[in-house]
Design an enzyme around this catalytic site. Sequence first.
Site, PDB file in Angstrom:
ATOM      1  N   TYR A 169     -10.315  -8.704  38.753  1.00  0.00           N
ATOM      2  CA  TYR A 169     -10.880  -8.643  37.405  1.00  0.00           C
ATOM      3  C   TYR A 169     -12.148  -7.811  37.473  1.00  0.00           C
ATOM      4  CZ  TYR A 169      -7.907 -12.634  36.031  1.00  0.00           C
ATOM      5  OH  TYR A 169      -6.860 -13.476  35.748  1.00  0.00           O
ATOM      6  N   PHE A 217      -3.364 -16.479  29.182  1.00  0.00           N
ATOM      7  CA  PHE A 217      -3.091 -15.604  28.030  1.00  0.00           C
ATOM      8  C   PHE A 217      -2.633 -16.374  26.802  1.00  0.00           C
ATOM      9  CE2 PHE A 217      -2.168 -11.006  29.590  1.00  0.00           C
ATOM     10  CZ  PHE A 217      -3.444 -10.942  30.110  1.00  0.00           C
ATOM     11  N   LEU A 225      -4.037 -17.630  24.260  1.00  0.00           N
ATOM     12  CA  LEU A 225      -4.611 -17.309  22.955  1.00  0.00           C
ATOM     13  C   LEU A 225      -4.355 -15.871  22.554  1.00  0.00           C
ATOM     14  CD1 LEU A 225      -8.089 -19.097  23.164  1.00  0.00           C
ATOM     15  CD2 LEU A 225      -5.898 -19.966  22.345  1.00  0.00           C
ATOM     16  N   PRO A 269      -0.436 -14.453  17.261  1.00  0.00           N
ATOM     17  CA  PRO A 269       0.090 -13.559  16.238  1.00  0.00           C
ATOM     18  C   PRO A 269       1.538 -13.834  15.869  1.00  0.00           C
ATOM     19  CG  PRO A 269      -1.155 -12.335  17.865  1.00  0.00           C
ATOM     20  CD  PRO A 269      -0.994 -13.728  18.395  1.00  0.00           C
TER      21      PRO A 269
END
Length: 299
Positions: free
Chosen positions: A71, A228, A230, A235
């Site tokens: 990251y 992941f 959220l 959508p």
Amino acid sequence: MKSTPTSPLMSTITIAQNSAHPLTVNRLGYGTMRLTGPEIWGEPTNRPEALQILRTAVELGVNFIDTADYYGEDVTNRLIAEALYPYPQDLVICTKVGATRRPDKSWVPFNTPENLRTSIDNNLRTLRQEQIQLVHLRLMGHGPVPLDEQLRAMFEMQREGKILHVGLSNVTREELETGLALGPIATVENMYSYAQRTTVQLPHGANPGGEEVLDLCEQHGIPLIPFFSLIHGLPKAGNKIAEIAQKHNATEAQINIAWLLHKSPWILPIPGTSSLAHFRENLAAATFHLSPEDIAYLG
């Protein structure tokens, strides 16, 4: 003095419960991936806020933090060490190996035994640790290095004392079964949310969903850590989650977290954000009580 949120949903979960060194943590963690710059690359846009999120998380009782040396690269590990070292005794820092980033920001496998050892040593250095409490081996598709070869390298480093517990990330049901036959798997980290429960295709490959392995995790007492949840789920969630959010005067993200907490006592959500305000909202999701009618309506 640390103030842990008072909620029946802010319960605890035990990692590697049948081992000689179980780790018990509060059941809402924090994923650091979003603390980096755009496209999970480079330094944070607001470095002071990133550091404050980490400090606030620990102050409010979060004692499970998820990171990876790829990251940034190495950005979240360095932020964690800067914000929190020396670490509280009850803090569990979980990292991942098996992948790396190219200068073009692509995600590629880094999973030969030599690669994995390099990653572990790098994580130990940047996190300022002598042993990493929990490491997920992230699977990056069907590459040239077989899963059993990767896992044997991980278990070898566990025997050496570099790793306390080994987990798997981004695994299918078959891959988890293979892992369980090779040695003790402490945790599983897969994509999972109210709306995204099964495999999804992303630019860097397929991401197996949590629903595919949840019952197997429950059978073996293995915490499932959704990632992941959220970003890709909401959508597609449709009107139902919006209606329940309105009923509880909550955001859809909060209801997604609450749904995960209600779904199984073996789920350990780690919602991530680069906003301190959003972090506090996510943490508040542990206080929402979804009724049986709410759960039935969500389906």
